[in-house]
Write an enzyme that holds these catalytic residues in place. Structure first.
Site, PDB file in Angstrom:
ATOM      1  N   ASP A   8      99.685  -6.431  59.520  1.00  0.00           N
ATOM      2  CA  ASP A   8     100.089  -5.521  58.734  1.00  0.00           C
ATOM      3  C   ASP A   8     100.143  -6.199  57.492  1.00  0.00           C
ATOM      4  OD1 ASP A   8     101.687  -7.505  59.102  1.00  0.00           O
ATOM      5  OD2 ASP A   8     103.560  -6.545  59.703  1.00  0.00           O
ATOM      6  N   CYS A  65     100.463 -10.034  62.398  1.00  0.00           N
ATOM      7  CA  CYS A  65     101.626 -10.234  61.838  1.00  0.00           C
ATOM      8  C   CYS A  65     102.498 -11.387  61.014  1.00  0.00           C
ATOM      9  CB  CYS A  65     102.170  -8.908  62.420  1.00  0.00           C
ATOM     10  SG  CYS A  65     102.909  -9.806  63.560  1.00  0.00           S
ATOM     11  N   GLY A  66     103.299 -11.438  60.228  1.00  0.00           N
ATOM     12  CA  GLY A  66     104.352 -11.847  59.893  1.00  0.00           C
ATOM     13  C   GLY A  66     104.115 -13.066  61.100  1.00  0.00           C
ATOM     14  N   THR A  67     104.613 -13.302  62.120  1.00  0.00           N
ATOM     15  CA  THR A  67     104.270 -14.109  63.221  1.00  0.00           C
ATOM     16  C   THR A  67     103.759 -13.419  63.985  1.00  0.00           C
ATOM     17  OG1 THR A  67     106.094 -12.207  64.064  1.00  0.00           O
ATOM     18  CG2 THR A  67     107.541 -13.963  62.815  1.00  0.00           C
ATOM     19  N   GLY A  68     102.869 -12.624  64.461  1.00  0.00           N
ATOM     20  CA  GLY A  68     102.453 -12.417  65.702  1.00  0.00           C
ATOM     21  C   GLY A  68     103.115 -11.814  66.738  1.00  0.00           C
ATOM     22  N   ILE A  69     104.289 -11.888  66.214  1.00  0.00           N
ATOM     23  CA  ILE A  69     105.232 -12.081  68.095  1.00  0.00           C
ATOM     24  C   ILE A  69     105.186 -10.318  68.227  1.00  0.00           C
ATOM     25  CG2 ILE A  69     107.414 -11.359  68.639  1.00  0.00           C
ATOM     26  CD1 ILE A  69     108.332 -14.345  67.240  1.00  0.00           C
ATOM     27  N   GLY A  70     105.570  -8.819  67.244  1.00  0.00           N
ATOM     28  CA  GLY A  70     105.673  -8.018  67.469  1.00  0.00           C
ATOM     29  C   GLY A  70     104.402  -7.345  67.370  1.00  0.00           C
ATOM     30  N   MET A  71     103.625  -7.910  66.765  1.00  0.00           N
ATOM     31  CA  MET A  71     102.244  -7.548  67.320  1.00  0.00           C
ATOM     32  C   MET A  71     101.937  -7.605  68.788  1.00  0.00           C
ATOM     33  SD  MET A  71     100.133  -6.000  65.226  1.00  0.00           S
ATOM     34  CE  MET A  71      99.802  -5.865  63.014  1.00  0.00           C
ATOM     35  N   HIS A  98      92.463 -18.577  81.328  1.00  0.00           N
ATOM     36  CA  HIS A  98      93.380 -18.314  82.911  1.00  0.00           C
ATOM     37  C   HIS A  98      93.163 -17.197  82.879  1.00  0.00           C
ATOM     38  CE1 HIS A  98      94.245 -22.765  84.068  1.00  0.00           C
ATOM     39  NE2 HIS A  98      93.171 -22.722  83.761  1.00  0.00           N
ATOM     40  N   ARG A 132      90.082 -17.769  91.121  1.00  0.00           N
ATOM     41  CA  ARG A 132      91.607 -17.180  91.591  1.00  0.00           C
ATOM     42  C   ARG A 132      92.282 -16.544  90.198  1.00  0.00           C
ATOM     43  NH1 ARG A 132      91.193 -22.282  89.906  1.00  0.00           N
ATOM     44  NH2 ARG A 132      92.524 -23.824  88.091  1.00  0.00           N
ATOM     45  N   HIS A 133      92.132 -16.813  88.830  1.00  0.00           N
ATOM     46  CA  HIS A 133      92.115 -16.500  87.538  1.00  0.00           C
ATOM     47  C   HIS A 133      92.492 -14.551  87.828  1.00  0.00           C
ATOM     48  CE1 HIS A 133      93.483 -20.354  86.155  1.00  0.00           C
ATOM     49  NE2 HIS A 133      91.916 -21.078  86.611  1.00  0.00           N
TER      50      HIS A 133
END
Ligand code: RB5
Length: 141
Positions: A8, A65-71, A98, A132-133
């Protein structure tokens, strides 16, 4: 590798840095926007990148994005997407080894361009560990 990338307005400047790096590394790049600093809604870009990874049109996706959180929240709503929000190299490495992350998310307002480049290099260059991963990622797929 075929890499699809989106951002964004909050991730636009860092996307330019990552695009240059991807080009230098010889990856096949698809940039789905945004293309200006005008304010846009990040879920639309997360959806486009996720769909291209799920369909196999791209091997991996990168979202900024600004924080990467929303994306990361929006991308992880898609079945088959394992999006990892990384702000340093260790989690970038582990998200591949992992978690077989197929989408990398970063925040331009969190992570500077030099660290972001290290993250991208590490994330694209680290293979999944399997074993296992594999069983564990199947438990939430
Ligand atoms: C846009 O201002 C900002 O909210 C967005 O880039 C992102 O940080 C959301 O998670």
């Amino acid at each position: 590798m075929k890499v699809v990338i989106g951002s964004d307005h909050g991730g636009f400047a860092l996307k330019k840095v990552v695009l240059e790096l991807l080009g230098n590394l010889g990856h096949e790049i698809q940039d789905i926007g945004c293309y200006t600093l005008d304010s846009v809604d990040y879920p639309a870009f997360a959806d486009q990148v996720s769909e291209k990874v799920i369909s196999g049109e791209a091997d991996r996706g990168i979202l900024i994005c600004g924080t990467g959180i929303g994306m990361s929240m929006a991308a992880n709503k898609h079945q088959g997407i394992r999006a990892a929000l990384c702000s340093e190299q260790y989690t970038a490495h582990m998200s591949r080894e992992h978690n077989d992350a197929n989408v990398l998310c970063m925040g331009e307002r969190v992570t500077g361009p030099g660290v972001a480049e290290e993250i991208v290099r590490t994330w694209l260059g680290t293979p999944f560990g399997g074993g296992r991963h594999q069983r564990r990622i199947e438990l939430f797929s």
